[in-house]
Design an enzyme around this catalytic site. Sequence first.
Site, mmCIF file in Angstrom:
data_model
loop_
_atom_site.group_PDB
_atom_site.id
_atom_site.type_symbol
_atom_site.label_atom_id
_atom_site.label_comp_id
_atom_site.label_asym_id
_atom_site.label_seq_id
_atom_site.Cartn_x
_atom_site.Cartn_y
_atom_site.Cartn_z
ATOM 1 N N HIS A 1 -7.548 50.983 23.341
ATOM 2 C CA HIS A 1 -8.482 51.242 22.371
ATOM 3 C C HIS A 1 -7.866 51.764 20.857
ATOM 4 C CE1 HIS A 1 -8.612 55.644 23.397
ATOM 5 N NE2 HIS A 1 -8.920 55.612 22.345
ATOM 6 N N ASP B 1 -6.853 50.812 29.847
ATOM 7 C CA ASP B 1 -6.908 51.406 28.702
ATOM 8 C C ASP B 1 -5.240 51.894 28.419
ATOM 9 O OD1 ASP B 1 -7.742 52.162 26.201
ATOM 10 O OD2 ASP B 1 -7.885 54.298 26.642
ATOM 11 N N GLY C 1 -7.745 60.874 17.853
ATOM 12 C CA GLY C 1 -6.140 60.951 17.059
ATOM 13 C C GLY C 1 -5.326 61.214 18.287
ATOM 14 N N ASN C 2 -5.576 61.936 19.257
ATOM 15 C CA ASN C 2 -4.514 62.455 20.296
ATOM 16 C C ASN C 2 -4.527 61.252 21.248
ATOM 17 O OD1 ASN C 2 -5.635 65.571 19.963
ATOM 18 N ND2 ASN C 2 -3.355 65.201 20.356
ATOM 19 N N SER C 3 -5.371 60.615 21.535
ATOM 20 C CA SER C 3 -5.307 59.197 22.241
ATOM 21 C C SER C 3 -4.044 58.721 22.007
ATOM 22 C CB SER C 3 -6.561 58.307 21.924
ATOM 23 O OG SER C 3 -7.577 58.820 22.267
ATOM 24 N N LEU D 1 -12.981 39.582 42.754
ATOM 25 C CA LEU D 1 -13.606 39.049 43.538
ATOM 26 C C LEU D 1 -14.636 37.971 43.108
ATOM 27 C CD1 LEU D 1 -14.582 38.575 46.585
ATOM 28 C CD2 LEU D 1 -16.178 40.433 46.308
#
Length: 396
Positions: free
Chosen positions: A148, A178, A252-254, A309
């Site tokens: 993201h 992610d 911002g730490n992501s 599936l």
Amino acid sequence: MNDDKNQSVRDTKWENVGNDEGKIKFINSKKKSNIKKIIKMLSFILIAAVSGGISGCYVTNKIESNRTYTQNKQTLTKSGKNADETDKIEKQNQNSGNNNSINKVAELVGPTVVGISNKSQGYFGDEDTGSGSGIIIDSKGYIVTNYHVIKDADKVTVKLSSGKILNASIQGVDERSDLAVIKVSADNLPQATLGDSAKVKVGDTAIAIGNPLGEEFAGSVTAGIISALNRKIEYNGSVYKVIQTDAAINPGNSGGPLCNSNGEVIGINSLKMGTSENAEGMGFAISINEAKSIINTLMNKGKVARPYLGIYGESVASEDSKIHGIYIQEVERESGAARAGIKPTDILLEFDGKKVLRLDDVQEIIDSHKVGDKVKCKILRNGNTIEVNVDLLEMP
């Protein structure tokens, strides 16, 4: 009589005490002899006391030393600890001391953390549309971050800890986990050490490094503990299996690292729970063991091939609660389910030999398979139970 007198004279000391008065004083030498005897006796007693004290102290210390040795020997015998066990304990104590060495972790891992800017083309050129953090995982310029962070980016730039800014290319992305891998043209970059998240325990030290709220706060370090393991968090339609920590993780730490006290990356900071304004100290990171294979695949192939599936539905139960399953509302065209003949209004009772009550149950089973695997399904259709085999195809 004269002899006795002469002897008395010999034993007597004569002393003139005054010429003016002409008087003579007699001092008997026997008194001096008695004083000498008393002095000798006191000296003997003193020497004996000192010698006795020294000897007693030595004996006491010897006894106490033997007693301590015996107690230690008994303790070691009872606990079964040998020299190797003692060394192990000393190492554990040394390691426990490292739990407070957050500054050492920051110095070790900090240079491997980068700031990432997501840019898009606007009327006035490139515009920042988002930012996050990343971890250098290879000295040749490979960097892992969250999907993201770089989603829908027209251009991605990376700011190294040295302050140098480089353009980055997107090597591969996996929306479901992610995760994303980007690359910059640089060599001999510092790279992080990936740890083993299976060894992480609740209560362990957790250290997060990243750029909360953008480059203005680049390299921020926060610390806390591991609050929980294997949490399942649903975010943007996907379910994540994550590590929970109370170390502050802000926007911002992501994409930045969550480290242990040894400076090893045990997770990739991904989310911060924002469902409640009162929720504090609840940060989340993708466990590094789950991320490793995805990262390697993205580096080598640019994408992760995932089986699926191809059905959508909801949980149902009969009135007598004898039948539980998933009522199929929709089947994707060209999916494995469609090719196997599964239809809307069917009820999926079992998948791969296991009873299923929710779509999450189906997805968990699918995650244990790979593309191309054949899985047996038990279905209830018009009151009849049938079995079909489904080929798990690659998720488009």
